[in-house]
Design an enzyme around this catalytic site. Structure first.
Site, PDB file in Angstrom:
ATOM      1  N   GLU A 229       0.829  -1.214  -0.016  1.00  0.00           N
ATOM      2  CA  GLU A 229       0.080   0.021   0.025  1.00  0.00           C
ATOM      3  C   GLU A 229       0.863   1.109   0.076  1.00  0.00           C
ATOM      4  O   GLU A 229       1.497   1.540   0.952  1.00  0.00           O
ATOM      5  CB  GLU A 229      -0.674  -0.088   1.274  1.00  0.00           C
ATOM      6  CG  GLU A 229      -2.107   0.932   1.168  1.00  0.00           C
ATOM      7  CD  GLU A 229      -1.830   2.388   1.400  1.00  0.00           C
ATOM      8  OE1 GLU A 229      -1.842   3.181   0.280  1.00  0.00           O
ATOM      9  OE2 GLU A 229      -1.381   2.705   2.755  1.00  0.00           O
ATOM     10  N   CYS A 263      -1.484   8.901   2.303  1.00  0.00           N
ATOM     11  CA  CYS A 263      -1.401   8.423   0.995  1.00  0.00           C
ATOM     12  C   CYS A 263      -2.506   8.769   0.077  1.00  0.00           C
ATOM     13  O   CYS A 263      -2.423   8.856  -1.289  1.00  0.00           O
ATOM     14  CB  CYS A 263      -1.239   6.965   0.974  1.00  0.00           C
ATOM     15  SG  CYS A 263      -2.461   5.998   1.996  1.00  0.00           S
TER      16      CYS A 263
END
Length: 469
Positions: A229, A263
């Site tokens: 991720e 993110c």
């Protein structure tokens, strides 16, 4: 190798934690040994221990939130939401395990049974980030343990104190010895851990640069499961909407929550040219009201500092580089306190800039692009090698359907921020944002592997052709 670890409080610059790096060889040997007995534990026992873990966190929620706030610099209110996400992960993982990795059986020929069950991989290396030092690694650890894996958790070297505290809750809950272990260390320890032949999986949250390095290190070991991720250069398109104040609030939430250190943060704001002036007027008025401060300040800040001075320097250099290449400053990125990583939220119009770089500047910096039609907006949004999150503000249902079809991202929202994804849904991206192993509710998929079986209580078989009489 690192001989001592320290953790510095971003808001004050003071060292508040010391520790020693762990013994990777000893930890991995213990983890492999513990896997044999832990994987044999019934699911009911694993669920019971994880529920005890959640209760341990719940009982210490205030203290954990304050520790997260101190070590990351994020406002206390935000650290408190992270703690609740840690607690909620247990029930979500139990539901996901039952739904996506349950056992199935059906009758076959000659009284045989066809069965589907799931097995754990073995020893899982979990590498955590600093922006959500409890919630994000916990999102790997809980489903990995539920599946029957053992875990070696290396927190970010920038947030070791939270990592240490998180592991202590598993120990206090009564998990068998060595099932969950903490490995402290710097980047070199992380590289050694992922390359070690004793691991069976790498579950990573962090930068695309590190994620690519992990893939390269494991290129000749396809049997090691990897869930990556990574970051995003996420677009947020603003189209026809009369709700300018709501749009401005959504943009601020997307771009500047956690000081832009998510993110899923919006990095690029793509605006229809006919709406540009009113949208920017509403946005700048709201940005000018943002309180940047220390975690426990009153009134409560919206943004804290970024994680450290190194990170602040990177954002400032990125901002200055954009300006030097033709970006037009709407709001500058400025250092608020000398020697400390407090930054003001920056906005730069890069519409007429040559050579826009496809990079994730991990901080409070938003780049704005004006376009004349929706085709151009989509082209700008997809003009990236990342593909984590994207959002459309305004427009019609038909326009959103087109956006959903054509945008390249793992999280696609309408009239919602690019960040703040639900743990009850899959979370992940494509391209430089991930390797098609979404986490959150789908984390169970990479923590187990399916095993198909044909079973019968006694061997029953015959060969009807191809034999001499």
């Amino acid at each position: 190798m690192t001989t001592e670890l320290t953790s510095i409080e971003p808001a004050s610059g003071e060292i508040f934690w010391h520790g020693e790096p762990g013994d990777r060889n000893l930890i991995l040997d213990r983890s492999r040994t513990a896997f044999l007995s832990w994987s044999a534990e019934p699911m009911s026992r694993r669920i019971e221990l994880l529920q005890r873990f959640a209760n341990q966190v719940r009982a210490d929620a205030d203290s954990l939130a304050k520790l997260i706030a101190r070590e990351t610099g994020k406002p206390l209110w935000e650290a408190e939401t992270e703690v609740q996400a840690v607690i909620g992960k247990v029930d979500i993982s139990i539901a996901a395990q039952a739904e996506r990795a349950g056992n199935r059986a059906s009758e076959g020929a000659m009284g045989a049974k066809s069965a589907l069950r799931h097995k754990p991989h073995g020893v899982m290396a979990v590498l955590g980030p600093y922006n959500f030092p409890a919630h994000l690694p916990n999102g790997h650890i809980v489903p990995a343990l539920l599946a029957g894996n053992t875990v070696v958790f290396k927190p970010s070297e920038k947030t070791p104190a939270v990592g240490e505290r998180l592991v202590s809750y598993f120990q206090a809950a009564g998990f068998p010895e060595n099932v969950v272990q903490l490995l402290l260390g710097g980047p070199e320890e992380g590289r050694a851990l992922t390359a070690d032949p004793r691991i069976d999986g790498v579950l990573f949250t962090g930068s695309s640069h590190t994620g690519v390095a992990i893939r390269k290190a494991l290129a000749e070991r396809p049997g090691v499961i990897t869930a990556l991720e990574m970051g995003g250069n996420n677009p947020l398109i603003v189209w026809d909407t009369p709700l300018l104040q709501d749009a401005a609030a959504t943009i601020v939430q997307s771009a500047f929550t956690t000081a832009g250190q998510r993110c899923t943060a919006a990095r690029r704001l793509i605006v229809r040219d006919t709406m540009y002036e009113p949208v920017m007027e509403a946005l700048t008025k709201l940005v000018d009201r943002i309180i940047v401060g220390a975690p426990f300040d009153q009134p409560a800040p919206f943004m804290g500092p970024v994680i450290d001075n190194v990170a602040a320097d990177v954002v400032e250099r990125g901002f200055n580089g954009i300006v030097s290449r033709g970006g037009r400053v709407i709001r500058p990125v400025e250092r608020l306190k000398e020697g400390l990583p407090f930054l003001t939220p920056g906005i730069v119009d890069v519409t007429d800039m040559n050579g826009r770089r496809d990079e994730e500047l991990f901080g409070p910096l938003l780049q704005v692009i004006r376009v004349s039609n929706f085709k151009a907006a989509l082209a700008e949004a997809n003009n990236t090698n990342y593909g984590l999150s994207a959002s459309l503000l305004g427009g019609t249902p038909e326009l959103y359907n087109r956006f959903w079809r054509e945008i390249r991202a793992g999280i696609v929202n309408w009239n919602r921020p690019t960040n703040g994804a639900s743990s009850n849904a899959p979370f992940g991206g494509v391209g430089l944002s991930g390797n098609h192993r979404p986490g959150a509710y789908y984390a169970v998929d990479y923590c187990n592997y399916p095993v198909a079986s044909a079973e019968i209580d006694q061997p029953r078989a015959m060969i009807g052709v191809g034999l001499h009489q």
